[in-house]
Motif scaffolding. Structure first.
Motif, PDB file in Angstrom:
ATOM      1  N   VAL A  42       0.789  -1.235   0.000  1.00  0.00           N
ATOM      2  CA  VAL A  42       0.000   0.000   0.000  1.00  0.00           C
ATOM      3  C   VAL A  42       0.822   1.287   0.000  1.00  0.00           C
ATOM      4  O   VAL A  42       0.260   2.373  -0.064  1.00  0.00           O
TER       5      VAL A  42
ATOM      6  N   LYS B 105       9.760  -0.157   2.441  1.00  0.00           N
ATOM      7  CA  LYS B 105       9.050  -1.358   1.967  1.00  0.00           C
ATOM      8  C   LYS B 105       8.997  -1.412   0.440  1.00  0.00           C
ATOM      9  O   LYS B 105       9.224  -2.463  -0.152  1.00  0.00           O
TER      10      LYS B 105
ATOM     11  N   SER C 189       1.583  -3.933   7.526  1.00  0.00           N
ATOM     12  CA  SER C 189       2.218  -3.512   8.774  1.00  0.00           C
ATOM     13  C   SER C 189       1.724  -4.454   9.877  1.00  0.00           C
ATOM     14  O   SER C 189       0.645  -5.046   9.782  1.00  0.00           O
TER      15      SER C 189
ATOM     16  N   LYS D 208      -1.843  -4.621  11.346  1.00  0.00           N
ATOM     17  CA  LYS D 208      -3.009  -4.964  10.524  1.00  0.00           C
ATOM     18  C   LYS D 208      -3.389  -6.438  10.575  1.00  0.00           C
ATOM     19  O   LYS D 208      -4.084  -6.935   9.682  1.00  0.00           O
TER      20      LYS D 208
ATOM     21  N   GLN E  71      -4.396   2.921  12.071  1.00  0.00           N
ATOM     22  CA  GLN E  71      -4.501   1.634  11.387  1.00  0.00           C
ATOM     23  C   GLN E  71      -5.480   0.768  12.198  1.00  0.00           C
ATOM     24  O   GLN E  71      -5.813   1.099  13.332  1.00  0.00           O
TER      25      GLN E  71
ATOM     26  N   ASN F 141       2.723   8.363  11.858  1.00  0.00           N
ATOM     27  CA  ASN F 141       3.411   7.606  10.815  1.00  0.00           C
ATOM     28  C   ASN F 141       4.910   7.777  10.931  1.00  0.00           C
ATOM     29  O   ASN F 141       5.371   8.813  11.421  1.00  0.00           O
TER      30      ASN F 141
ATOM     31  N   TYR G 118       6.826  -4.378   9.256  1.00  0.00           N
ATOM     32  CA  TYR G 118       6.022  -5.267   8.417  1.00  0.00           C
ATOM     33  C   TYR G 118       6.329  -6.741   8.609  1.00  0.00           C
ATOM     34  O   TYR G 118       7.451  -7.118   8.954  1.00  0.00           O
TER      35      TYR G 118
HETATM   36  C1  LMR Z   1      -0.355   2.663   7.511  1.00  0.00           C
HETATM   37  O1  LMR Z   1      -1.455   2.224   7.180  1.00  0.00           O
HETATM   38  O2  LMR Z   1      -0.202   3.762   8.063  1.00  0.00           O
HETATM   39  C2  LMR Z   1       0.875   1.858   7.234  1.00  0.00           C
HETATM   40  O3  LMR Z   1       0.640   0.556   7.636  1.00  0.00           O
HETATM   41  C3  LMR Z   1       1.205   1.867   5.779  1.00  0.00           C
HETATM   42  C4  LMR Z   1       2.388   0.978   5.528  1.00  0.00           C
HETATM   43  O4  LMR Z   1       2.207  -0.085   4.968  1.00  0.00           O
HETATM   44  O5  LMR Z   1       3.491   1.402   5.908  1.00  0.00           O
END
Ligand code: LMR
Length: 340
Positions: free
Chosen positions: A38, A45, A95, A98, A176, A214, A241
């Protein structure tokens, strides 16, 4: 009679040869790994995913190919876990925040505020037995964990300066999909809003939310500096991640091709973790240079004040993550929740 026999023979030969042809074509067609993520290409990443694809594609001799789909091009948050379970994509690197909606809530331990002092402390968990145990929990979900990739430590951003806990009160912030992050925001008096990463820029721009958190690399590459006045260098939590693959696909890969993937993944993991810190430092500099968002450092005393409020989340979330698991992380990293 002869003519009929000849026609029959001809038909048999024809279907046999087309069967051979289809098999040959199937053998020639490369195995495709669709790798969806994403974030932008120009992030830790994004760069590691591209490096991984390059290595596999170079070494695969046309037998295996990785296709990377960045920037939520294929699937966004909330869709991609389903896509990997269905086999619509083979690989993701979501991440660690999630995995709750998938039913593996233990991954949210990485979201506990202030739990890792630095990358070295974090790596004691991701590279140790705990990291491996967490990956085992994915198997019943049809997912195999391959590697942990770093991003970095998160900063708060908003259109209001948020230096002290009191400054946060009443703000709406994007998070998130993690209950630990929800609890972190509530501890500050913030109204948390779960939202897909791909929607954050617009939500900030239109005022649907006031701010977010972030690592600088995500903040800068999503152009959040265009729509946020302040970025406070709180480094209050980690974002990284898990690179995951569809288990059925993985188990069915011929051993020679799997070896190519394993080696490329090891090399890309080293690469990802080597560049993450600098990528974030460079992004912080880029945000400063843009002159649009003011980057505000915190004094040790200000950071302690924030920590005092947020550390409560550890106790609060014991029921979700497991008190034992949290204790084991403390033991591994030497973290002392009473030391502010
Ligand atoms: C986010 O949704 O803020 C992060 O997980 C995005 C990511 O993949 O770094």
């Amino acid at each position: 009679m002869n003519t009929r026999r000849n026609i029959l023979l001809g038909l048999i030969c024809l279907s046999f040869s087309s069967l051979v042809q289809t098999q040959a074509q199937a053998q020639q067609a490369p195995v495709i790994i669709k790798f969806s993520h994403v974030v932008a290409k120009d992030t830790p990443k994004g760069k590691a995913a591209d490096q991984f694809a390059r290595l596999v594609n170079e070494r695969g001799a046309g037998k295996i190919k990785v296709e990377v789909y960045p920037n939520s091009q294929l699937y966004k948050d909330g869709e991609e876990m389903n896509a990997i379970q269905m086999g619509a994509v083979q690989m993701l690197a979501p991440s660690l925040a999630k995995f709750g909606p998938l039913g593996v809530k233990e991954f949210e331990l990485f979201d506990l505020p202030f739990i890792f002092d630095d990358y070295a402390a974090l790596h004691r968990v991701t590279n140790g037995p705990l990291g491996a145990e967490l990956f085992k929990k994915l198997e019943p979900k049809g997912i195999t964990g391959l590697a942990y990739w770093d991003n970095g430590f998160k900063d708060f951003s908003a259109n209001k300066l948020t230096k002290t806990p009191a400054d946060f009160k009443g703000l709406k912030m994007r998070i998130q999909s993690s209950k630990v992050l929800e609890s972190e925001m509530r501890a500050l008096g913030v109204i948390p809003q779960v939202m897909a990463f791909s929607e954050v820029y617009q939500a900030l721009q239109t005022g649907v939310v006031d701010g977010t958190e972030n690592p600088p690399s995500n903040f800068y590459t999503q152009k959040m500096h265009e729509v946020q006045k302040y970025m406070v260098q709180s480094h209050h939590g980690y974002l990284g991640y898990a690179v995951i693959v569809n288990k059925k696909f993985w188990d069915g890969l011929p051993p020679d091709l799997r070896q190519i993937v394993v080696t490329a993944m090891e090399e890309s993991t080293r690469y990802a973790n080597a560049i993450a810190q600098k990528e974030n430092a460079d992004s912080t500099d880029a945000v400063k240079a843009s002159g649009k968002t003011q980057v505000v450092p915190l004094t040790p005393a200000e950071r302690s004040e924030l920590k005092k409020v947020l550390i409560k989340v550890h106790k609060e979330q014991e029921g979700r993550i497991g008190a034992d698991l949290i204790k084991r992380v403390y033991k591994e990293t030497g973290f002392d929740p009473n030391k502010l």
